[in-house]
Design a protein around this motif. Structure first.
Motif, PDB file in Angstrom:
ATOM      1  N   PHE B 307      40.710  41.174  40.428  1.00  0.00           N
ATOM      2  CA  PHE B 307      40.233  40.889  40.667  1.00  0.00           C
ATOM      3  C   PHE B 307      38.845  42.151  40.397  1.00  0.00           C
ATOM      4  O   PHE B 307      39.605  42.822  41.032  1.00  0.00           O
ATOM      5  CB  PHE B 307      40.390  40.384  41.178  1.00  0.00           C
ATOM      6  CG  PHE B 307      41.220  38.853  41.651  1.00  0.00           C
ATOM      7  CD1 PHE B 307      40.441  37.973  40.627  1.00  0.00           C
ATOM      8  CD2 PHE B 307      42.688  39.070  42.169  1.00  0.00           C
ATOM      9  CE1 PHE B 307      41.588  36.668  40.828  1.00  0.00           C
ATOM     10  CE2 PHE B 307      43.011  37.526  42.208  1.00  0.00           C
ATOM     11  CZ  PHE B 307      42.573  36.498  41.549  1.00  0.00           C
ATOM     12  N   TRP B 308      38.031  41.665  39.933  1.00  0.00           N
ATOM     13  CA  TRP B 308      37.055  43.336  39.732  1.00  0.00           C
ATOM     14  C   TRP B 308      36.448  43.105  41.020  1.00  0.00           C
ATOM     15  O   TRP B 308      36.019  44.802  41.246  1.00  0.00           O
ATOM     16  CB  TRP B 308      35.949  42.767  38.199  1.00  0.00           C
ATOM     17  CG  TRP B 308      34.973  41.179  38.776  1.00  0.00           C
ATOM     18  CD1 TRP B 308      35.099  40.398  39.082  1.00  0.00           C
ATOM     19  CD2 TRP B 308      33.682  41.520  40.082  1.00  0.00           C
ATOM     20  NE1 TRP B 308      34.460  39.328  39.410  1.00  0.00           N
ATOM     21  CE2 TRP B 308      33.730  40.034  40.448  1.00  0.00           C
ATOM     22  CE3 TRP B 308      32.838  42.732  40.510  1.00  0.00           C
ATOM     23  CZ2 TRP B 308      32.272  39.832  40.714  1.00  0.00           C
ATOM     24  CZ3 TRP B 308      32.101  42.626  41.202  1.00  0.00           C
ATOM     25  CH2 TRP B 308      31.790  40.651  40.962  1.00  0.00           C
ATOM     26  N   HIS B 309      36.243  41.930  41.848  1.00  0.00           N
ATOM     27  CA  HIS B 309      36.143  42.654  43.056  1.00  0.00           C
ATOM     28  C   HIS B 309      37.202  43.526  44.348  1.00  0.00           C
ATOM     29  O   HIS B 309      36.551  44.079  44.861  1.00  0.00           O
ATOM     30  CB  HIS B 309      35.405  41.005  43.988  1.00  0.00           C
ATOM     31  CG  HIS B 309      36.601  40.694  44.041  1.00  0.00           C
ATOM     32  ND1 HIS B 309      37.323  39.888  43.596  1.00  0.00           N
ATOM     33  CD2 HIS B 309      36.755  40.675  45.619  1.00  0.00           C
ATOM     34  CE1 HIS B 309      38.227  39.162  44.527  1.00  0.00           C
ATOM     35  NE2 HIS B 309      38.230  39.426  45.442  1.00  0.00           N
ATOM     36  N   ALA B 312      36.132  47.480  42.759  1.00  0.00           N
ATOM     37  CA  ALA B 312      35.533  47.362  43.065  1.00  0.00           C
ATOM     38  C   ALA B 312      35.198  48.306  44.499  1.00  0.00           C
ATOM     39  O   ALA B 312      34.708  49.078  44.767  1.00  0.00           O
ATOM     40  CB  ALA B 312      33.829  46.724  42.950  1.00  0.00           C
ATOM     41  N   LYS B 313      35.994  47.392  45.449  1.00  0.00           N
ATOM     42  CA  LYS B 313      36.189  47.339  46.457  1.00  0.00           C
ATOM     43  C   LYS B 313      36.891  49.149  46.527  1.00  0.00           C
ATOM     44  O   LYS B 313      37.246  49.803  47.939  1.00  0.00           O
ATOM     45  CB  LYS B 313      36.931  46.532  47.329  1.00  0.00           C
ATOM     46  CG  LYS B 313      36.428  46.223  48.740  1.00  0.00           C
ATOM     47  CD  LYS B 313      37.300  44.873  49.491  1.00  0.00           C
ATOM     48  CE  LYS B 313      36.211  44.753  50.684  1.00  0.00           C
ATOM     49  NZ  LYS B 313      36.788  43.399  51.102  1.00  0.00           N
ATOM     50  N   THR B 339      28.419  44.741  38.387  1.00  0.00           N
ATOM     51  CA  THR B 339      28.298  44.713  39.804  1.00  0.00           C
ATOM     52  C   THR B 339      29.689  45.939  39.290  1.00  0.00           C
ATOM     53  O   THR B 339      29.347  47.153  40.100  1.00  0.00           O
ATOM     54  CB  THR B 339      28.130  43.484  40.561  1.00  0.00           C
ATOM     55  OG1 THR B 339      27.883  43.148  40.051  1.00  0.00           O
ATOM     56  CG2 THR B 339      29.336  44.192  41.463  1.00  0.00           C
TER      57      THR B 339
END
Lengths: 478, 535
Positions: B307-309, B312-313, B339
Motif C-alpha cells: 500500500f502506497w500510503h 509514504a508513512k 503523493t
C-alpha cells in the motif's frame, strides 16, 4: 387500435425496464467509484499538514465573495465568521444586493467602514455599484463591502468578480458557516496538478440545523431535531459522498454547489461569468466553464473534495422546501436545455457523452417518469389484474435498495469524517433511512413536478426562502 | 444549490411492476367469432380460460352476454400461434394423431373437430409455425399425459420471468405463508428468483451495515479510551527519557506492550510529534529511543508494504529518525504516484543534506506546485540551501520554475544573469516567473530590459512587468508608466501603471495631477482609484 395500444405498451414497459436497470446499475457503479475515490483522498491527505500552506509563498491569493440580501439580523456574525478563516492572502468581499433592511448600515457601523474611490471595471455584466467600502480599522483590512442595486445572486457574484483581483475566488452564501481550514483544503487541488488546469473545486455541504454555533463557528454538531431537516441530512450525505465524488473522479461534474465553491477567476471571466437569467446559476456556470475549456482545447479538471467544509441551514418547513426544490428543478432544466448541444456530442467527451445525458435522463426525467408511473400503476390496478406477489417483490426490491444505499452513505460518513459523534445519531440516521423512501422521496418527486410545471409557465423567480438563522430568530431571504 | 434525488428507483420500480402486470395481458391472441348457440361459458371451456378473463380482455361488463357474430379476443400467454393456422384433416400417423399444418382453416376448428381442449393442444405445440406439425391428443390421452408432464408444462404459459397469476388448486387449498412463498419460488423463473435474491442481499447488507456501524462505534469508544490511557503513560515515559540523565532503560514489558498495533501507533505518533519540535541532543535522544524500542523494523516494513500510503508513512518515519535507506527511496523519487514521490523527495532532502536536491538533475522529474511548496518547507528545515542556478536551465519546466522561485526567495543574486537569460525563453510561464523574480529582487540593472520586453508580451506578463517595475521603484520609469496609463486599453493595467506613478512619490504624483487635469472621466476615475491608499 388494439395493435397501437399493444405496441405502445410494449415500448413503455421495455423502455421503463431498461431505464430502471440502467439507473440501478449506474448508482451502484457510482457508489463504488465514490468509495474508491474517498478512500484515495483520505489516504492521500493523511500526510498533509494544511497549516504549512498558510505561510508559504506558494499559497495562492483568494477572494471570498458573499452576496447578501436582507441578512441584517445575522450579517455581523456572518462576516466575523468569514474573516476568521485560516489563510493569509485573502480578502472578503460582501455584496449588499440592494437590501431593503438595515444590513449596510449595520456593517458600516460595526466594521467602521468608509467609502473608497474604487473604479469598477464591469468586465462581467452586473447592476450598477452604488459604493465600495473599506474599514478604517486595520483589523478588518481584508474586508471590502460593495453596495449595489438589487440584481439577484448571479448579478452580485458578477459584481464581486469584477472588483476582486485575486487569482481565485470562493463563491459562498453569506449565511453559511465555513470550517476554519475550508479555504486551505479547497485551494490545495489547484496546486496539485501540473498537466491539467484545475478550474474549480467543490466541497461537501453539511446541515447546520440544531448545531450549536458560537462566534460564527460550529462548536457542537448535532443531528437536526426537525424531521424534514433530518431527512435532508441523509439526502445530502448520499448526494455529496456517493454521487458527486464519483462525478469528480470521472471529471464529469456538472455542478458545484452555490453555497460554497472555489473558481479560477480568469476562466470564469473568459467563460462569461454567471448567467443572471437563470435560477440555477451555479450549475450553468460550471457547464459553461467546461464548454469553454473543451472548445478551446485546454486540459482541465474540476475537483470535488469530501471534507465537510461548509455548514448551512436547510428548510424545516414543507412550503420552504417545496420552493427550494422547485427552484432547483427549474435551474436544472434551464441549464440542460440551454446546453442541449452537448447531448451525446462526442466532441465534448465525458461532458457530452456521460454527464449531460445522465443529468437529462436521471435528474430531469426521473421524477416525471416516477410521477406518471404511479398513475400507470393505478391504471393497471383498475383495468388489469396485477400480479401482486411480483408487485410486492419489486416494491420490496426498491425499498430495500433505498435503505441499503442510505446505509452505505452512513457507512461512508462513519468511516471518513464521522462528524456526528453521538452513538444515538447513527441509530437515528439508520432509522430515518427506513422511512425516508416512504415519505420524503415522494414529496421530492412532487416538488420536482411542480418545478417542471413552473418552468413551462415561464416562472423565473427564486421564491421566498425563510430561514430561522443560527441565532434562532426567523429571517426572510429572497 | 442542487443535487440529485438519489432514490429514484423506489417509484420507478413501481412502474416496472406495470411491465409485469401488463406482461400477462399482452401475449398472443386469437380472434374468436361467436357462432350461433355459443355462450361465454362454452367459449371459456373451449379455450380453457376463465369466463372473467374473457370479460377483461374484451372490456365487457360483469354481466356481459355474447351474441352471434361478436368478435372476442382470446389470449394465449407466451404461446406463439399464428393466426389463420389450418390443418390437413388427414392424420399421418394414427398413434400420435399428427396433422400437417396448412393455410385457410382457423386454429380453434382443429381442436373442436378433434374434440380436444385448446389449451392442452397449446401445451404440446409450443411455437408453431406454418410448416410445423401440430399434435392433437384426444381427451383420455391428454389426461394421461398431464399426469406425466412436469408442472411447468401443465399451466398456461406466462411471460418470460413471471410465476403464474392464476392460482392453482394446491395453493388455493389453504396453504401456509411459507407454502405460498415456496410455491411461487418454484413456479418462478430465474429473473424472479434473481430479484428475490437481490432483495435478500439488500436486506442482509442493510442489517449488517447498521449493526456493523453500531459495533464500530462501541469499538471506537473502547479504542479511544485505550489510546488515551496509553498516551498519558507513554507521554510520561518519553518525558522521563528526555530529561532524566542517564535516561531510564526501556522495560521489557513496554517492548512487549508495543507489539500491539494500537499501543505502537500511539507511542510512535507521540515520539514523532515531539521529535518534530526538537533539535540537537534532545532530538537525538528520541531517535535513540526509536531504535531501542525496535521501531525501525516496523518503519521498514511499512516502506516494503504494497500500500502506497503505508510506504509514504514509512518514508516519513525513516527520514525523521535519520535512518538512511537511500536505495529504498531512490526508486520512488519520480514515482507516478505524485503523493508518494513527494514523500520520497522530502525524505531524501532530510537524509541527504549535503546535496538535498540532487534528484532534480534528472530532467524527467515533474514537480507540482504542491510538491514545490512541501520541498520549500523541507529545505527550510534542512537548513542547507543549494545554489539554484544549477537548475535554472533545467530541461524540466517545473524544475526551472521552482529554481526561479527559490532564487528569489533565498535572494541568490549570483544567479541574476541566469534569471535574466530566461526572459528570452519561449515559454511565457517561464518568462513570467523570471520577470517576477527580477522584480522581487529589485534588480535595477534589468529595468530597461523589462521595459523593452513589455511591448511584445501578452497581457499577463505585461501586468507582471508593471508590477515588477513598481517594486523596483525607479524614477526613470515615469515615462513608461505614463505611456501605459494613457495608451493601454486594459483598465487593470492602467490602474497598475497609475499606482506605479503614485508609488514614485512627488515626481509620480505631479505627473498624475497633470494628467488628471486633462483626463476623460474614466482616466480620472483610474487616477482617483490609484491614489486612494486605502484600496
Amino acid at each position: 387500435m388494439y395493435e397501437i395500444i399493444k405496441i405502445l405498451n410494449y415500448l413503455i414497459r421495455n423502455g421503463i425496464f431498461v431505464y430502471s436497470i440502467t439507473i440501478f446499475i449506474s448508482y451502484i457503479i457510482m457508489s463504488i467509484i465514490s468509495g474508491i475515490e474517498i478512500s484515495r483522498y483520505m489516504r492521500k491527505n493523511s500526510f498533509v499538514d494544511y497549516a504549512a500552506i498558510i505561510p508559504s509563498p506558494y499559497a495562492p491569493s483568494i477572494t471570498i465573495i458573499a452576496p447578501a440580501y436582507n441578512e441584517g439580523k445575522t450579517i455581523i456574525e456572518n462576516i466575523r465568521s468569514l474573516l476568521s478563516i485560516h489563510y493569509i492572502d485573502f480578502e472578503v468581499v460582501i455584496i449588499n444586493d440592494g437590501s431593503k433592511d438595515d444590513s449596510l448600515e449595520k456593517i458600516i457601523a460595526h466594521y467602521q467602514l468608509e467609502k473608497v474611490n474604487f473604479l469598477v471595471n464591469y468586465i462581467l455584466p452586473s447592476k450598477p455599484v452604488r459604493g465600495i467600502y473599506k474599514s478604517t480599522n486595520k483589523a478588518y483590512s481584508k474586508l471590502l463591502v460593495i453596495d449595489k442595486e438589487n440584481g439577484g445572486k448571479a448579478d452580485s457574484l458578477n459584481a464581486g468578480i469584477n472588483i476582486c483581483n485575486k487569482k481565485y475566488f470562493a463563491a459562498i452564501d453569506v449565511d453559511c458557516i465555513l470550517e476554519e481550514d475550508a479555504i486551505l483544503k479547497m485551494i490545495k487541488p489547484f496546486l496539485e496538478f501540473s498537466n491539467d488546469r484545475v478550474i474549480a473545486t467543490g466541497g461537501v455541504i453539511r446541515i447546520a440545523n440544531s448545531c450549536k454555533i458560537k462566534d460564527g463557528k460550529i462548536v457542537e454538531i448535532n443531528l437536526p431535531t426537525n424531521l424534514i431537516a433530518r431527512f435532508q441530512v441523509l439526502e445530502y450525505t448520499r448526494a455529496f459522498l456517493m454521487g458527486r465524488m464519483a462525478w469528480g473522479r470521472l471529471n464529469g461534474l456538472l455542478i458545484i454547489s452555490g453555497a460554497f465553491g472555489v473558481f479560477d477567476r480568469e476562466i470564469v471571466i473568459k467563460s462569461g461569468g454567471y448567467d443572471c437569467n437563470t435560477v440555477g446559476e451555479d450549475m450553468e456556470l460550471v457547464v459553461r466553464m467546461r464548454r469553454y475549456m473543451i472548445e478551446n482545447e485546454l486540459k482541465y479538471k474540476i475537483v470535488y473534495i469530501p471534507d465537510p467544509l461548509c455548514w448551512t441551514e436547510v428548510p424545516e418547513k414543507l412550503s420552504v422546501l417545496s420552493r427550494q426544490r422547485n427552484r432547483w428543478t427549474r435551474g436544472n432544466m434551464e441549464t440542460l436545455f440551454k446546453h442541449m448541444t452537448l447531448f451525446f456530442n462526442p466532441k465534448y467527451g465525458t461532458l457530452g457523452m456521460l454527464s449531460h445525458p445522465f443529468w437529462f435522463f436521471f435528474e430531469w426525467m426521473a421524477p416525471i417518469i416516477e410521477f406518471f408511473g404511479i398513475f400507470y400503476v393505478l391504471f393497471v390496478c383498475i383495468m388489469g389484474d396485477p400480479n401482486w406477489p411480483l408487485f410486492l417483490l419489486l416494491l420490496g426490491f426498491a425499498y430495500l435498495f433505498a435503505i441499503c444505499y442510505s446505509a452505505w452513505a452512513v457507512v461512508f460518513e462513519e468511516f471518513t469524517f464521522a462528524r456526528y459523534r453521538h452513538k444515538r445519531d447513527v441509530t437515528r440516521l439508520i432509522l430515518i433511512s427506513l422511512i425516508e423512501p416512504l415519505f420524503f422521496h415522494p414529496l421530492n418527486v412532487w416538488f420536482a413536478i411542480r418545478g417542471n410545471f413552473y418552468y413551462l409557465l415561464g416562472n423565473t423567480s427564486w421564491g421566498k426562502m425563510e430561514r430561522k438563522g443560527f441565532s434562532g430568530k426567523t429571517k426572510n431571504k429572497k | 444549490m442542487r443535487f440529485s434525488v438519489y432514490i429514484r428507483l423506489f417509484i420507478i420500480m413501481l412502474v416496472v411492476q406495470t411491465y409485469c402486470t401488463y406482461g400477462q395481458e399482452t401475449s398472443d391472441y386469437i380472434l374468436h367469432i361467436v357462432k350461433a348457440g355459443e355462450n361465454a361459458r362454452r367459449i371459456s371451456v373451449l379455450y380453457n380460460v376463465p369466463v372473467d378473463s374473457i370479460r377483461r380482455w374484451n372490456y365487457l361488463d360483469r354481466n356481459y352476454r355474447v351474441v352471434e357474430g361478436m368478435e372476442l379476443i382470446i389470449k394465449y400467454s407466451g404461446v406463439k400461434i399464428q393466426k389463420g393456422i389450418t390443418v390437413l384433416h388427414e392424420p399421418d400417423n394414427e398413434a400420435d394423431k399428427t396433422y400437417k399444418v396448412k393455410p385457410e382453416s382457423e386454429f380453434p376448428i382443429i381442436t373442436t373437430k378433434d374434440k380436444t381442449n385448446v389449451s392442452d393442444t397449446i401445451i404440446f405445440n409450443d411455437k408453431l409455425t406454418s410448416d410445423d406439425r401440430l399434435a392433437i391428443l384426444p381427451d383420455p390421452l391428454v389426461n394421461m399425459q398431464k399426469s406425466l408432464l412436469p408442472d411447468s408444462l401443465m399451466t398456461p404459459r406466462q411471460p418470460e420471468f413471471l410465476p403464474s397469476n392464476s392460482e392453482p388448486e394446491e395453493k388455493s387449498s389453504g396453504s401456509t405463508f411459507f407454502g405460498i412463498v415456496h410455491y411461487y419460488y418454484h413456479k418462478s423463473n430465474y429473473l424472479f428468483k434473481f430479484v428475490l435474491f437481490l432483495n435478500l442481499v439488500f436486506l442482509v447488507s442493510s442489517i449488517t451495515l447498521s449493526v456493523g456501524m453500531l459495533t464500530r462505534r462501541l469499538r471506537k469508544g473502547f479504542v479511544e479510551h485505550k489510546r488515551k490511557e496509553c498516551m498519558d503513560r507513554y507521554r510520561d515515559f518519553i518525558t522521563d527519557w528526555l530529561y532524566e540523565d542517564p535516561p531510564p532503560s526501556v522495560p521489557a514489558s513496554l517492548i512487549k506492550e508495543l507489539k500491539d498495533k494500537v499501543s505502537r501507533d500511539v507511542f510512535t505518533s507521540e515520539l514523532l510529534s515531539l521529535h518534530n519540535n526538537l533539535i540537537g541532543e534532545s532530538a537525538e535522544k528520541l531517535a535513540d529511543l526509536f531504535h531501542l524500542a525496535g521501531f525501525k523494523k516496523y518503519s521498514i516494513q511499512k516502506v516494503n508494504n504494497t500500500f502506497w500510503h503505508l510506504k509514504a508513512k514509512g518514508f516519513k518515519e525513516l527520514a525523521q529518525m535519520n535512518i538512511k535507506e537511500n536505495h529504498m527511496l531512490f526508486k520512488y523519487l519520480n514515482s507516478g504516484n505524485v503523493t508518494l514521490s513527494i514523500e520520497a523527495q522530502l525524505a531524501w532532502i532530510q537524509l541527504n543534506p549535503d546535496d538535498p536536491l540532487s534528484f532534480y538533475d534528472d530532467p524527467s522529474v515533474d514537480l507540482t506546485k504542491w510538491g514545490q511548496l512541501n520541498l520549500l518547507i523541507a529545505l527550510r528545515k534542512c537548513g542547507r540551501i543549494p545554489n539554484f542556478g544549477r537548475w535554472l536551465n533545467s530541461a524540466s519546466k517545473s524544475v526551472s520554475l521552482f529554481a526561479l522561485r527559490m532564487v528569489e526567495i533565498y535572494k541568490q543574486f549570483d544567479n541574476v544573469d541566469l534569471v535574466a537569460h530566461r526572459l528570452d525563453d519561449n515559454d511565457p510561464e517561464i518568462r513570467c516567473e523570471a520577470i517576477c523574480t527580477l522584480g522581487k529582487m529589485a534588480v535595477l540593472s534589468q529595468v530597461s530590459v523589462l521595459r523593452q520586453l513589455f511591448q511584445n508580451e501578452e497581457l499577463e506578463n505585461r501586468t507582471e512587468i508593471v508590477r515588477s517595475l513598481i517594486m523596483m521603484s525607479e524614477s526613470s520609469n515615469v515615462p513608461f508608466f505614463e505611456e501605459v496609463l494613457l495608451n493601454e486599453t486594459d483598465i487593470n493595467l492602467r490602474i497598475l501603471a497609475a499606482k506605479g506613478l503614485h508609488s514614485l512619490g512627488d515626481t509620480g504624483n505631479y505627473r498624475l495631477d497633470s494628467i488628471f487635469l486633462e483626463a476623460d472621466p474614466v482616466l480620472k476615475k483610474i487616477i482617483t482609484h490609484a491614489k486612494d491608499d486605502r484600496i
